[in-house]
Scaffold this motif. Structure first.
Motif, PDB file in Angstrom:
ATOM      1  N   PRO A   1     -68.002  84.102  71.244  1.00  0.00           N
ATOM      2  CA  PRO A   1     -67.461  84.406  72.432  1.00  0.00           C
ATOM      3  C   PRO A   1     -67.151  85.864  72.790  1.00  0.00           C
ATOM      4  CG  PRO A   1     -66.331  82.593  71.327  1.00  0.00           C
ATOM      5  CD  PRO A   1     -67.560  83.227  70.426  1.00  0.00           C
ATOM      6  N   MET A   2     -67.224  86.676  71.658  1.00  0.00           N
ATOM      7  CA  MET A   2     -66.769  87.938  71.876  1.00  0.00           C
ATOM      8  C   MET A   2     -67.696  89.091  70.644  1.00  0.00           C
ATOM      9  SD  MET A   2     -62.975  89.955  71.212  1.00  0.00           S
ATOM     10  CE  MET A   2     -62.898  91.488  71.973  1.00  0.00           C
ATOM     11  N   VAL A   3     -68.324  89.952  71.388  1.00  0.00           N
ATOM     12  CA  VAL A   3     -69.474  90.795  70.407  1.00  0.00           C
ATOM     13  C   VAL A   3     -69.035  92.263  70.344  1.00  0.00           C
ATOM     14  CG1 VAL A   3     -71.636  91.149  69.873  1.00  0.00           C
ATOM     15  CG2 VAL A   3     -71.426  88.986  70.863  1.00  0.00           C
ATOM     16  N   VAL A   4     -68.650  92.653  69.097  1.00  0.00           N
ATOM     17  CA  VAL A   4     -68.448  94.143  69.210  1.00  0.00           C
ATOM     18  C   VAL A   4     -69.019  94.652  67.987  1.00  0.00           C
ATOM     19  CG1 VAL A   4     -66.628  95.815  68.681  1.00  0.00           C
ATOM     20  CG2 VAL A   4     -65.966  93.896  70.043  1.00  0.00           C
ATOM     21  N   GLN A   5     -69.990  95.321  68.283  1.00  0.00           N
ATOM     22  CA  GLN A   5     -71.152  95.596  67.137  1.00  0.00           C
ATOM     23  C   GLN A   5     -70.845  96.876  66.570  1.00  0.00           C
ATOM     24  OE1 GLN A   5     -74.683  97.845  68.485  1.00  0.00           O
ATOM     25  NE2 GLN A   5     -76.103  96.882  66.882  1.00  0.00           N
ATOM     26  N   ASP A   6     -70.728  96.606  65.214  1.00  0.00           N
ATOM     27  CA  ASP A   6     -70.606  97.860  64.028  1.00  0.00           C
ATOM     28  C   ASP A   6     -71.568  99.175  64.379  1.00  0.00           C
ATOM     29  OD1 ASP A   6     -70.523  99.430  61.623  1.00  0.00           O
ATOM     30  OD2 ASP A   6     -69.111  98.138  61.049  1.00  0.00           O
ATOM     31  N   PRO A   7     -71.039 100.175  64.551  1.00  0.00           N
ATOM     32  CA  PRO A   7     -71.977 101.230  65.022  1.00  0.00           C
ATOM     33  C   PRO A   7     -72.919 101.788  63.663  1.00  0.00           C
ATOM     34  CG  PRO A   7     -69.910 102.096  64.715  1.00  0.00           C
ATOM     35  CD  PRO A   7     -69.666 100.689  64.631  1.00  0.00           C
ATOM     36  N   ILE A   8     -72.609 101.458  62.432  1.00  0.00           N
ATOM     37  CA  ILE A   8     -73.531 101.731  61.394  1.00  0.00           C
ATOM     38  C   ILE A   8     -74.337 100.782  60.715  1.00  0.00           C
ATOM     39  CG2 ILE A   8     -73.281 102.593  58.773  1.00  0.00           C
ATOM     40  CD1 ILE A   8     -71.006 104.477  59.626  1.00  0.00           C
ATOM     41  N   GLN A   9     -73.445  99.417  60.603  1.00  0.00           N
ATOM     42  CA  GLN A   9     -74.056  98.163  60.157  1.00  0.00           C
ATOM     43  C   GLN A   9     -74.491  97.519  61.288  1.00  0.00           C
ATOM     44  OE1 GLN A   9     -71.991  95.755  57.245  1.00  0.00           O
ATOM     45  NE2 GLN A   9     -73.396  94.059  57.434  1.00  0.00           N
ATOM     46  N   LEU A  10     -75.557  97.584  61.756  1.00  0.00           N
ATOM     47  CA  LEU A  10     -75.983  97.314  63.210  1.00  0.00           C
ATOM     48  C   LEU A  10     -76.148  95.699  63.119  1.00  0.00           C
ATOM     49  CD1 LEU A  10     -78.728  99.766  63.957  1.00  0.00           C
ATOM     50  CD2 LEU A  10     -76.122  99.803  64.599  1.00  0.00           C
ATOM     51  N   ASN A  11     -76.099  95.081  62.023  1.00  0.00           N
ATOM     52  CA  ASN A  11     -76.324  93.683  61.987  1.00  0.00           C
ATOM     53  C   ASN A  11     -74.887  92.697  61.956  1.00  0.00           C
ATOM     54  OD1 ASN A  11     -75.748  93.820  59.674  1.00  0.00           O
ATOM     55  ND2 ASN A  11     -77.244  92.400  58.618  1.00  0.00           N
TER      56      ASN A  11
END
Length: 575
Positions: free
Chosen positions: A527-537
């Motif tokens: 429902p909500m996607v906030v990507q980590d800027p270093i660990q991209l997966n």
């Protein structure tokens, strides 16, 4: 339960209840006082009431001395002491306590018309019942088997728990006190039928359809901001930072951390004598947005594993964690709180007793790398630190921390400021870095620490109106954010990052890694996607449910609206 004559009841029985024995002992003494008015709440029930089962205890005849002692103690008791209560008594007592509680809290008593009518009906009902001259409870001399009035001892009756249910929303169990029920109705529960119109019943072909209908109905609900959050929002914004900011800034470097590091090395070095051991501190305390109650996150590097990446902890890592745990258990300076092995990053939650600081011990270095990035951003653009302190406290007062972590809301603040041309995309900071240096697995963890002026960005001067203006825009932005089709991406730092085509934009290090590890894809179907800027997966908000997201959006909408108004006493403004 059958009430029998006291002369033939308990002395000849092999089992009896202490409460029953006390009742018949007291009854013999109080027969003379029955002609006097008895307490009003001891009345026979107008309708049959099921008795609460009372567990019987084995009986053995007491010695003569013990019997005399019991008799002497019984004679000292008040003759009119109530030993048995009707379950209806609990309802009346509960209503009276609630009415007294409301009367004490409000300086000016308030009476709604429904309660007024109900009180009038209660008084009339009591008068009619008393006019019938009800008989007081007495043992039946010659009753048929199974006859009698079922009553319960007061102590047994008081242990019965009340449970309030809400039939109009998914939170069916509200609690076991009237206060929790009222709070649910006033803050969370909407009025689905204000005019008491008949509601048509809807049938569903399957459980899946019923569940989908419940989800849609829940999405239409607007959850009201908790009172603590509202008080913080409408109050003076300087009050939030007056205590929070100096403490958060001071906690970045304090002597207690050195003591923790020394004791940790002293404790764990004997466990791994042939391997090099280093300690790295990270988390909200180190970045500058922590509080005194915040944990200190600690990465323990055993055997030079800093650059090793594990999407899920390996057996070797779990074995090391268990070995560490044994040393904590045997130490007088540390107390184990919990061990979480099944998490993505397993941790040992422990407390360092000499300093009183709780620590989360892990064997993963990416948390330390993320902290370095946040420290650089907060120092180069202090506006970010102020906004993150506010957002962190807002999150805690809204009780959303179980789904949305402090790190998640921090990344959302960073992404918002990137769109305002205040912060650079993380991709830009890593563009000049050599891919062979500063890697943890496939992920780049180092970056160029440039000033905003070097990146063509404006240095924002922090003032109260400026911070409040950015916060208002921040909450308004996420109140209208389309989480279904777009994600929050501090790595690219650009607007309108579509979920559908996002993976095609990611660099080769991501593509190569997920091709070899198909179960390590970025979780985009959440429902909500906030990507980590270093660990991209890594989607840092993968635990957020649809209802949790809807609650977050509702709170953002209400917060933005409150921040638009001038600061004043929120109690006065609500009238």
């Amino acid at each position: 339960m059958r009430i029998e004559p006291e002369d033939s009841f308990w002395p000849e029985k092999a089992a009896f209840s202490d409460a029953e024995r006390q009742y018949y002992e007291t009854l013999h003494r109080s027969r003379r006082s029955l002609s006097d008015p008895a307490p009003a709440h001891i009345v026979t029930a107008p309708t049959p009431i099921t008795a609460v089962p009372i567990t019987a205890a084995p009986f053995t005849t007491a010695p003569a001395k013990k019997a005399k002692k019991i008799k002497a103690m019984a004679e000292k008791e008040t003759p009119n002491k109530v030993l048995y209560m009707n379950p209806l008594t609990m309802e009346a007592n509960f209503f009276l306590e609630t009415l007294n509680s409301v009367n004490q809290k409000n300086s000016q008593p308030q009476l709604d018309p429904y309660l007024a009518k109900m009180l009038e009906r209660i008084m009339i009902g009591i008068e009619k019942y008393m006019d019938r001259n009800p008989a007081y409870i007495l043992p039946q001399e010659a009753g048929a088997e199974g006859e009698g009035v079922a009553f319960v001892p007061p102590k047994e009756l008081q242990t019965i728990k009340r449970t309030f249910n809400c039939t109009s929303c998914s939170n069916r169990i509200v609690g076991n006190t009237i206060v929790k029920a009222v709070a649910h109705l006033s803050e969370q529960h909407p009025n689905p039928n204000p005019n008491n119109q008949p509601v048509p019943t809807q049938t569903f072909a399957s459980k899946q359809e019923k569940k989908r209908a419940q989800v849609k109905a829940r999405e239409k609900m607007v959850v009201q901001l908790p009172k603590k959050a509202k008080a913080m929002i409408v109050g003076e914004i300087t009050n939030v930072f007056k205590d929070k900011y100096p403490i958060a800034d001071k906690l970045k470097v304090i002597p207690e951390y050195d003591k923790i590091e020394q004791d940790l090395c002293k404790l764990l070095t004997p466990a791994f004598p042939k391997q090099q051991l280093r300690v790295y501190k990270f988390g909200s305390r180190i970045t500058g947005i922590g509080s005194r109650s915040s944990d200190l996150d600690v990465f323990v590097d055993i055997g030079n594993t800093f650059h090793t990446f594990e999407h899920r902890a390996s057996n070797t890592t779990i074995t090391k964690l268990r070995a560490i745990r044994k040393f904590f258990c045997g130490s007088d300076d540390w107390r184990i709180i919990n061990v979480i092995e099944q998490a993505r990053v397993p941790i040992i939650k422990t407390c360092h007793l000499p300093t009183g600081i709780e620590c989360d011990i892990c064997l993963n270095s990416l948390g330390f790398c993320n902290t370095n990035l946040l420290k650089y951003i907060f120092e180069s653009q202090p506006l970010t630190q102020y906004m993150c302190i506010y957002a962190k406290n807002w999150l805690e007062r809204c009780k959303l921390t179980e789904q949305i972590s402090t790190y998640s809301i921090t990344l959302m603040v960073i992404y918002f400021l990137q769109l305002q041309r205040v912060l650079p995309p993380i991709m830009t900071l890593q563009a000049e870095q050599c891919l062979q240096v500063g890697l943890v697995g496939p992920w780049i963890v180092n970056f160029a620490q440039k000033l905003p002026s070097e990146l063509g960005l404006e240095q924002v001067k922090v003032t109260v109106p400026v911070v409040k203006g950015y916060l208002r825009t921040f909450f308004l932005y996420y109140a209208n954010f389309d989480f279904e089709h777009f994600l929050v991406c501090p790595y690219f730092g650009m607007p309108d990052m579509e979920i559908q085509n996002f993976e095609k934009l990611l660099p080769n290090r991501y593509t190569s890694y997920v091709l070899e590890n198909r179960d390590c894809l970025l979780q985009l179907q959440k429902p909500m996607v906030v990507q980590d800027p270093i660990q991209l997966n890594h989607n840092v908000t993968k635990a957020v449910t649809r209802y949790g997201l809807q609650t977050f959006v509702d709170y953002c909408q209400q917060t933005a609206a409150l921040l638009e108004e001038p600061s004043a006493n929120w109690r006065q403004r609500s009238t």
